[in-house]
Design an enzyme around this catalytic site. Structure first.
Site, PDB file in Angstrom:
ATOM      1  N   GLU A 166      -5.032  -4.212 -19.115  1.00 31.60           N
ATOM      2  CA  GLU A 166      -5.032  -2.822 -19.580  1.00 31.60           C
ATOM      3  C   GLU A 166      -4.411  -2.678 -20.970  1.00 31.60           C
ATOM      4  O   GLU A 166      -3.369  -2.033 -21.150  1.00 31.60           O
ATOM      5  CB  GLU A 166      -4.304  -1.937 -18.569  1.00 31.60           C
ATOM      6  N   GLU A 365      -8.632  -4.567 -10.154  1.00 30.77           N
ATOM      7  CA  GLU A 365      -7.669  -3.746  -9.414  1.00 30.77           C
ATOM      8  C   GLU A 365      -8.392  -2.532  -8.854  1.00 30.77           C
ATOM      9  O   GLU A 365      -9.216  -1.913  -9.534  1.00 30.77           O
ATOM     10  CB  GLU A 365      -6.523  -3.236 -10.296  1.00 30.77           C
TER      11      GLU A 365
END
Length: 469
Positions: A166, A365
């Protein structure tokens, strides 16, 4: 109805070093920004829990990996702690860290669990943060050396590498929206940090290619699909701008090799272009290609046209161009205050397929965090049917996307065992295994046993068809 996945599909979960390892006396680990901020700014952290009190993977890794094997994981993503390997971010290597990570990767491989290894998960070494972190180009060089060292030390044990988890978050949360250390609120600095992170990613990929390491290298993206309130042109523009700033700014650079022209135009108009972007940077970004993309998905972003003009003397931000929209009837995870929208995973798959050359990707995720999960314990086990339902619904939409040609290779839930979750600490629980904070005991939840069967059968059956419309 039965939903079947391929026999070589990656099934597992993900975590990060800072959130799971913890520390022990004389382990040689250096301080990172989370060790520092959870101590010095302790009031920002739920119940004041610091990085010392994580799920003890550093000492429990053999049992944790056995627990993964017990529920049939064939893959697992974690990260290497930069400040554990290089206590000061550069210079001397911590040999205890080398031994630890070698043991972890050996243990995973021995159990038939492929290590997916991420190099950076928000955890800048404190010594380098004091130099400016990713605002400073010297830190790009330090990251390149760190990445190269990891490839050399562990390249014979790891077949799947990821440069960043991220990468938007360190820039946005740390330099614009006051959620992560160093708690800066300045768009231009945030944009410089994001640009330099992209350069660091490119440098690591370049080293990996030049040294001809086996395996694949990629990056993990946090994607929040954007939905407008309506088809009104003002709402559509709001959605376009939210997507431009928070998704395309990063995705286009990494996956298409260039920043969106519209983004450059807007930033020029408002005087927000980073100060230090060089021609050789643009060339490096253009030349860099990845092998595998990870996608983290938790929630959608719903927006509408702004209802008021932004303060011209305020801090420039993407929110100057849209307001958040709370759709009536939306389904909520009230523990986290975020919407549950399984179809968003399908929409992401469609975007990858049709806008990003259908690159190989996997769900890196996806999960649901629930507060006060001890309320669901019966006969010593968390009866988390809500997590099973959540996973089923997302996997059904993913299955549809794959049937329509999306090159999705796997699914990793967040996470294997309840872990420390940044400023929320242990407020919400995510794991297939429950962590007892008082005893350290780790016990499987009902969802873990369900997942074990899913992997064994490469799919699952639901009694009633889940609506996919």
């Amino acid at each position: 109805m039965k939903y079947t996945f391929s026999k070589d599909f990656f099934w597992g979960a993900a975590t990060s070093a800072t959130q799971s390892e913890g520390t022990v006396k004389n382990d040689g680990k250096g301080e990172n920004i989370w060790d520092y901020s959870s101590k010095v700014f302790n009031y920002r952290f739920f119940e004041g829990v610091t990085t010392k009190d994580t799920s003890k993977f550093y000492t429990d890794y053999k049992q944790d990996i056995q627990n993964m094997a017990d529920i049939n994981f064939n893959s697992f993503r974690t990260s290497i702690s930069w400040s554990r390997l290089f206590p000061k971010g550069i210079g001397e290597i911590n040999q205890a860290a080398v031994a630890f990570y070698q043991d972890v990767f050996d243990e995973l491989n021995k159990k038939g669990i492929k290590p997916f290894v991420n190099l950076y998960h928000f955890d800048m070494p404190m010594d380098l943060q004091e130099l400016g972190g990713f605002e400073n180009r010297k830190v790009i060089d330090a990251y390149k050396e760190y990445a190269s060292t990891c490839f050399k030390l562990f390249g014979d044990k790891v077949g799947y590498w990821f440069t960043f988890n991220e990468p938007m978050i360190p820039a946005e949360a740390g330099y614009l929206h006051d959620r992560h250390y160093p708690y800066v609120v300045d768009f231009k600095r945030a944009a410089q940090v994001l640009h330099n992170i992209i350069l660091a990613h490119c440098e690591a990929v370049k080293v990996f290619r030049q040294e001809n390491y086996f395996g694949k290298i990629g990056i993990i993206m946090d994607v929040i699909p954007v939905y407008p309130r309506s088809e009104n042109p003002a709402d559509l523009y709001a959605a376009e701008m939210a997507d431009l700033f928070y998704t395309r700014s990063l995705n286009d650079a990494v996956l298409k090799g260039k920043y969106p022209e519209k983004l450059i135009t807007v930033l020029k108009e408002y005087g927000q272009l980073p100060e230090d972007i060089r021609s050789e940077d643009i060339e490096l970004i253009q030349q860099t290609k990845i092998d595998l993309l990870g996608i983290n998905y938790y929630r959608p972003r719903r927006v509408k046209a702004r209802e008021s003009l932004p303060n011209p003397n305020g801090v420039f931000s993407p929110e100057w161009f849209y307001d958040n929209y709370e759709m009536p009837g939306r389904r909520m995870n009230t523990s986290r205050g975020i919407e549950i929208y399984p179809k968003g995973l399908y929409d992401i798959a469609q975007k990858i397929q049709h806008e990003y050359e259908n690159i190989d990707w996997f769900v890196s995720e996806n999960g649901i965090g629930i507060q006060d999960e001890e309320n669901f314990i019966q006969d010593g086990m968390v009866q988390d049917d809500y997590r099973i339902e959540f996973l089923q619904e997302h996997l059904v939409w993913l299955h549809r996307a794959m049937k329509e040609g999306s090159n999705c290779l796997g699914y990793h839930m967040w996470t294997s065992v309840d872990c420390w979750s940044w400023i929320n600490a242990y407020k919400n629980r995510y794991g297939f295994y429950r962590l007892d904070l008082e005893t350290g005991e780790k016990t499987v939840k009902k969802s873990g046993l369900w997942f074990k069967q899913v992997v064994a059968e490469n799919g699952f059956e639901v009694q009633e068809k889940i609506e996919v419309i």
